[in-house]
Write a protein that holds these residues in place. Structure first.
Motif, short mmCIF file in Angstrom:
data_model
loop_
_atom_site.label_atom_id
_atom_site.label_comp_id
_atom_site.label_asym_id
_atom_site.label_seq_id
_atom_site.Cartn_x
_atom_site.Cartn_y
_atom_site.Cartn_z
N GLU A 88 0.69 10.21 7.56
CA GLU A 88 0.54 10.17 6.27
C GLU A 88 0.25 8.87 5.62
OE1 GLU A 88 3.72 12.19 4.09
OE2 GLU A 88 3.81 13.83 5.68
N LEU A 89 0.68 7.66 6.04
CA LEU A 89 0.40 6.38 5.37
C LEU A 89 -0.87 6.08 5.47
CD1 LEU A 89 3.62 4.37 6.43
CD2 LEU A 89 3.03 5.29 4.09
N LEU A 90 -1.44 6.36 6.88
CA LEU A 90 -2.86 5.94 7.13
C LEU A 90 -3.92 6.96 6.49
CD1 LEU A 90 -2.25 5.32 11.16
CD2 LEU A 90 -2.52 3.62 9.28
N ALA A 91 -3.47 8.24 6.27
CA ALA A 91 -4.46 8.99 5.62
C ALA A 91 -4.45 8.71 4.02
CB ALA A 91 -3.71 10.50 5.66
N GLY A 92 -3.65 7.99 3.47
CA GLY A 92 -3.74 7.62 2.06
C GLY A 92 -4.08 6.24 1.86
N ALA A 93 -4.59 5.53 3.13
CA ALA A 93 -4.78 4.02 2.94
C ALA A 93 -6.36 4.12 3.38
CB ALA A 93 -4.08 3.10 3.82
N PRO A 94 -7.15 2.96 2.77
CA PRO A 94 -8.46 2.59 2.92
C PRO A 94 -8.57 2.22 4.63
CG PRO A 94 -7.73 0.96 1.68
CD PRO A 94 -6.65 2.07 1.82
N ALA A 95 -9.62 2.45 5.32
CA ALA A 95 -9.77 2.00 6.76
C ALA A 95 -9.88 0.36 6.70
CB ALA A 95 -10.95 2.61 7.21
N GLY A 99 0.70 -1.20 0.07
CA GLY A 99 0.04 -0.18 -0.06
C GLY A 99 0.71 1.20 0.06
N PRO A 100 0.34 2.40 0.57
CA PRO A 100 1.09 3.54 0.47
C PRO A 100 2.31 3.39 1.44
CG PRO A 100 -1.24 3.97 1.20
CD PRO A 100 -1.09 2.56 1.10
N ARG A 101 3.65 4.23 0.87
CA ARG A 101 4.76 4.05 1.49
C ARG A 101 5.39 5.50 1.66
NH1 ARG A 101 9.02 1.15 -2.28
NH2 ARG A 101 9.26 2.58 -3.89
N ALA A 102 6.34 5.57 2.60
CA ALA A 102 7.02 6.70 2.77
C ALA A 102 8.59 6.22 2.51
CB ALA A 102 6.88 7.33 4.20
N GLU A 103 9.34 6.95 1.82
CA GLU A 103 10.52 6.50 1.50
C GLU A 103 11.61 7.74 1.73
OE1 GLU A 103 12.84 4.26 -2.29
OE2 GLU A 103 10.76 4.95 -2.38
N ARG A 104 12.75 7.33 2.20
CA ARG A 104 13.73 8.52 2.33
C ARG A 104 15.19 7.82 2.07
NH1 ARG A 104 13.94 10.88 8.03
NH2 ARG A 104 15.45 12.21 6.85
N GLU A 105 16.24 8.28 1.68
CA GLU A 105 17.35 7.88 1.44
C GLU A 105 18.24 8.04 2.38
OE1 GLU A 105 19.12 9.76 -2.22
OE2 GLU A 105 17.46 8.80 -3.39
N ALA A 106 17.88 7.76 3.79
CA ALA A 106 18.59 7.78 4.82
C ALA A 106 17.64 6.76 6.03
CB ALA A 106 18.79 9.18 5.39
N ARG A 107 18.26 6.69 7.04
CA ARG A 107 17.68 5.80 8.13
C ARG A 107 16.58 6.69 8.96
NH1 ARG A 107 21.70 4.26 11.62
NH2 ARG A 107 22.11 2.32 10.19
#
Length: 301
Positions: A287-294, A267-275
């Motif tokens: 943000e992930l929860l806001a972009g996903a269905p309940a 599903g939705p994901r958040a990504e960055r190039e660092a830990r």
């Protein structure tokens, strides 16, 4: 009798009563030869009797079909092996395995005993794995020998396994495991000519008669949506040659409704190039929860 399963040899576990009995009868009506497996235990899991399996064999024979009874424990390695061997010795082949056997030991997690957990996991999850393991070994051997294989496995999950069910932590965990096992088996066994699917049925049986007590009487329409016979047509089709293009799927079936269950997927994901830093996680998860269905509600919640 003739139908979409003409000449196929089918094992149905837990086929002495309820949904399994209806599977066995429908396969026979569709022209299959059936191995009727059932321990013949009481609702509490006590006792053993060959009577229920023999009764179903008698019903099939009265219809003009062929069947044999088996009372092996499908959650025992040797018992599951004997079950597969019986199909081969009685009918010379095996085309379809329907894993159906199971029971419930319902309890809230804070009250559940170790024994209640172990027994349900054993009968449902191990009781799916072992017949599948022995049947798959047979089909792989045939495939490697150059013999044609067009085999089917139909597992039995549950809405409890797909969505969870309050008071059924052991049962829900086992049925979720069966859904996962179905996906793995479909991926592994396709090369040998085997498809693997699962159903999540809702019907009135000894396990569910209290849950569906309000639907015991037939409505004025004459259609009993909780009749276990409603589940069998889908299973017979999944066991037929017509279903060769379908594998790795879970179907929900209740009354006159068949639906395709959609399980875990990316599903939705958040990504960055660092830990990520712990203090940053909260905002990312929001943000992930806001972009996903309940999520679907857990049964009984």
């Amino acid at each position: 009798m003739s139908g979409i399963c003409d000449g196929r040899v089918v094992i149905v576990t837990g086929a002495g009563r309820g949904i399994g009995r209806e599977h066995a009868l429908e396969f026979a009506r569709q022209g299959a030869k059936v191995v009727v497996n059932d321990l013949g235990t009481g609702p509490d899991g006590s006792g053993r009797s060959g009577g229920p399996a023999l009764d179903v064999v008698g019903e099939i024979q009265a219809l003009g079909g062929q069947a044999v009874a088996n009372s092996d424990d499908i959650a025992d390695w040797d018992g599951a092996a004997r079950l597969v061997k019986m199909a081969l010795s009685a009918f010379g082949r095996l085309d379809v395995l329907v894993n159906n056997a199971g029971f419930v030991r319902d309890r809230m997690l804070v009250s559940m005993t170790e024994h209640e957990w172990d027994e349900v996991i054993r009968v449902h999850l191990k009781g799916h794995f072992l017949p599948l393991r022995h049947a798959a070994a047979h089909w792989r051997e045939r495939s490697k020998a150059g013999a044609p294989v067009d085999a089917r496995v139909i597992n039995t999950s549950s809405g409890a396994g797909l969505l969870g069910s309050v008071g059924q932590g052991n049962y829900a965990a086992a049925k979720a495991g069966i859904a996962g096992l179905t996906l793995v088996a479909a991926a592994e066994l396709g090369r040998y000519g085997v498809t693997v699917n699962a159903i999540a049925p809702a019907a009135r049986t000894r396990m569910t008669e209290e849950v569906f007590a309000q639907t015991m009487a037939r409505p004025e329409s004459g259609f009993d949506a909780m009749d276990p016979a409603n589940v069998a047509p889908l299973v017979a089709w999944l066991g037929s040659a017509e279903s060769a293009h379908v594998t790795g799927r879970v179907f929900e079936v209740e009354g006159g409704v068949i639906s395709l269950a959609e399980g875990w997927r990316h599903g939705p994901r958040a990504e960055r190039e660092a830990r990520w830093q712990p203090a940053e996680i909260g905002g990312a998860v929001a943000e992930l929860l806001a972009g996903a269905p309940a999520p679907e509600p857990v049964y009984g919640a």
